[in-house]
Each structure stands twice: as structure tokens, then as C-alpha cells.
Design an enzyme around this catalytic site. Structure first.
Site, PDB file in Angstrom:
ATOM      1  N   ASN A 131      -2.123   0.211   6.824  1.00  0.00           N
ATOM      2  CA  ASN A 131      -1.682  -1.109   7.654  1.00  0.00           C
ATOM      3  C   ASN A 131      -0.686  -1.671   6.435  1.00  0.00           C
ATOM      4  O   ASN A 131      -0.405  -2.889   6.473  1.00  0.00           O
ATOM      5  CB  ASN A 131      -2.690  -2.014   8.087  1.00  0.00           C
ATOM      6  N   ARG A 141       2.772  -6.502   8.988  1.00  0.00           N
ATOM      7  CA  ARG A 141       1.935  -5.255   9.696  1.00  0.00           C
ATOM      8  C   ARG A 141       2.546  -4.804  10.591  1.00  0.00           C
ATOM      9  O   ARG A 141       2.546  -3.441  10.865  1.00  0.00           O
ATOM     10  CB  ARG A 141       0.412  -5.597   9.584  1.00  0.00           C
ATOM     11  N   HIS A 199      -1.963  -5.843   1.766  1.00  0.00           N
ATOM     12  CA  HIS A 199      -3.209  -6.499   1.651  1.00  0.00           C
ATOM     13  C   HIS A 199      -2.945  -8.018   1.076  1.00  0.00           C
ATOM     14  O   HIS A 199      -2.095  -8.279   0.578  1.00  0.00           O
ATOM     15  CB  HIS A 199      -4.197  -5.656   0.723  1.00  0.00           C
ATOM     16  N   LYS A 202       0.810  -1.127  -0.137  1.00  0.00           N
ATOM     17  CA  LYS A 202      -0.138  -0.076   0.059  1.00  0.00           C
ATOM     18  C   LYS A 202       0.921   1.343   0.037  1.00  0.00           C
ATOM     19  O   LYS A 202       2.075   1.363   0.214  1.00  0.00           O
ATOM     20  CB  LYS A 202      -0.825   0.045   1.124  1.00  0.00           C
TER      21      LYS A 202
END
Length: 206
Positions: free
Chosen positions: A120, A110, A123, A19
Site C-alpha cells: 500500500n 494510497r 506508512h 515502501k
């Protein structure tokens, strides 16, 4: 007696996303992924629009966090990875850890890379069905087929290919032709053990 069938173990696929808050650590994360036994089958860097982000996380629609989630996922580039290995979905989920309270699992990714509960870092698909949908979303031209595992592939090659190929390579080294690939291809066609034998001439009738 040789068994008529062999156990078939397949490589499962899952989608991983690095992310926006963790993309600067992507090389480090990809190195961990490969050391954990995954094969990176496909990879692309994408910048989602808010609409695309909303479509991807459609199952979260109506939740309080949905607007912030879609805004966050479209705030910068992400890296999408199609990963393969046995039990890929569950294994990747266990490695990245829970979406909430990741610090309670200090060994998970994470806990190491997330900057907040929302941001976080990573994914992972929740199921094989979800993985298929998510991979098609990120890689529209992907063909999702079950891939035989390394063990199954080795067994197949050992039973059907290796002995003939080794004989061909031995002969190749003896002859040292000018076009070794063409010579080997012709040799394999001629010496194919599954090739039916052709009998020249017509047998006499009693």
C-alpha cells in the site's frame, strides 16, 4: 499590560515510510509532502532485513498477513522520513488514507500509489507515542524534542530579537567594516538590551 505567557503551539513529528512498491515515485511523493505543509526533518534510504522488519511491525505478530508483510517490507529499499508540522500524525494519516480499501478515498495517496492492499505504498505512525518509537527505530541517533511552531518562533523573535538586530544591521551598513560578521557580533554584545548596566566607581554614602 503585556501578557506574562503566550500560547505554545508545537511542531509534532511523525514517521513516513515510502515502501518498496512506491520508491520509484519518491520524488513526486516528497514534493506532495512538502506542499502539504510538512518539514522533512530527517531522511534516509534503508534496506530492512526480515528480522528488522519483524521488529518494526511487532504489534502485527500473529496476524495472518504478518509473514507476507515482513517479507514485502524487506524485499527492497525503503525511504524513511521524519516529518514535522502541527498535528503531524493525524494530518499525515488523513493524507495517505486507510490501509484497506484505499480506493474508497480516491483523493488519498494510497489510492494513487498503492499496488495492492498489502503493497500500500506508504506508512504513517498511528499516534505520537508510536511515532516516537518508530522514529527512534529508523533514526537511532534522533533526539525527539518538541519543536516550537513557526508562529511561536516568529512571536519570540519579534519580542526579543528583531528590534535590536535591525538596529545593529543599520549601523553595520553605515560603517561597512572589513569583517562585518565580527563587527555585528561585537555590536550585539555591547548593545544587548538585557545586559545589566555597570556603574563605574563606588557611590558615596550619606
Amino acid at each position: 499590560m503585556e501578557p506574562t505567557s503566550w500560547p505554545r503551539i508545537y511542531v509534532e513529528r511523525t514517521l513516513a515510510l515510502i515502501k518498496p512498491d512506491a520508491i520509484h515515485r519518491s520524488e513526486e511523493i516528497e514534493d506532495i509532502i512538502q506542499k502539504k505543509g510538512f518539514i522533512i526533518l530527517q531522511k534516509r534510504t534503508v534496506q530492512l532485513t526480515p528480522e528488522q522488519s519483524s521488529d518494526f511491525y511487532a504489534e502485527h505478530y500473529g496476524k495472518v498477513t504478518f509473514p507476507r508483510l515482513t517479507a514485502y517490507m524487506s524485499s527492497g529499499p525503503i525511504i524513511a522520513l521524519s516529518l514535522g508540522r502541527h498535528n503531524a500524525v493525524s494530518h499525515w494519516k488523513s493524507i495517505i488514507g486507510p490501509a484497506k480499501d484505499a480506493q474508497s478515498h480516491p483523493q488519498c495517496l494510497r489510492a494513487k500509489y498503492a499496488t495492492s492492499e498489502l503493497q500500500n505504498a506508504l506508512h504513517g505512525s498511528d499516534s505520537s507515542h508510536t511515532a516516537e518509537r518508530e522514529i527512534k527505530f529508523m533514526f537511532p541517533n534522533a533526539v525527539i524534542e518538541r519543536v516550537p511552531s513557526r508562529e511561536t518562533t516568529k512571536e519570540y523573535l519579534s519580542r526579543h530579537v528583531n528590534q535590536t538586530l535591525l538596529q545593529g544591521l543599520t549601523e553595520l551598513c553605515k560603517h561597512k567594516p572589513l569583517q562585518p560578521c565580527v563587527w555585528l557580533a561585537d555590536w550585539l554584545i555591547t548593545h544587548n538590551p538585557n545586559k545589566p548596566l555597570i556603574c563605574h566607581g563606588v557611590p558615596e554614602l550619606d
